[in-house]
Design a protein around this motif. Sequence first.
Motif: not given
Lengths: 156, 156
Positions: A128-156
Amino acid sequence: MTDFKKEFWDRLEDVRAGLMEVDGRLFPMSPNVSDDHDGVIWFLTANGTDAADAAKAGKAVRFGICDTGSGLHGYVNGTAAVSDNKEKLDEIWNFVAASWYEEGKDDPDLVLIKFTPKDGEIWLSPENGAMFLFETIKANITDSKPDLGGRANLTF
Amino acid sequence: MTDFKKEFWDRLEDVRAGLMEVDGRLFPMSPNVSDDHDGVIWFLTANGTDAADAAKAGKAVRFGICDTGSGLHGYVNGTAAVSDNKEKLDEIWNFVAASWYEEGKDDPDLVLIKFTPKDGEIWLSPENGAMFLFETIKANITDSKPDLGGRANLTF
């Protein structure tokens, strides 16, 4: 468990613009995805552009995406090549292209680029285009934070 | 005549996500623009992120944008630094940040990044999110084509 590769291709269908990086230069390009999910990102461009030159030389290309609407962010690495696949061209040909290429699909200026991603890294955010602090995902400090997305490495 | 620098700052206010490039790596970040148009792109991040590390080291940073909604595409080059400017933090602090930083603006994990662009290159497209073939602009074959936007080098 989120299937990030599936999310990548599904969301990419709604992405109108990304940044292509060739030899350290960035420029915007509009990605196209084939209905049969052939693992390729297709681009239309014109002879003489950096994108066309990169494809003719078979160069390594990075395609970056930061699309709030679809919630798809990140990049894929791969190689670009010129394609003469008429079926794919028919499929991705659209009214925008038609307005730019006077001679239609046979315009000698038209170049179809086949970009085959090999790997990448993506971040998903709410669609929906909500604002989002991406780097907080990468910092692995998301345990107690809102579950808004995720990060992944991809191999095709 | 389009004032591309003004368009850059005006449209950037509506951009929710871009790609920060540091040492050849890309990751999404949410830009913030101050009301007084101070020539700075502000970012909120957390200690330990690549963005925070880059700012602490005063590294060269590129920020790429491909935002269909605002019709702003391209990149700016500059340097990142950590800032302790409380007034700017007050201004850009928002409900998203509040949900991530438990101790609010005094959270020791919070890092305010001041990114000062020096130059860049942007492409403007219609703000309605219409599809667009960017490279045709660059190829200078636009004379007889629909006037949909433009491209410019920027120096700040």
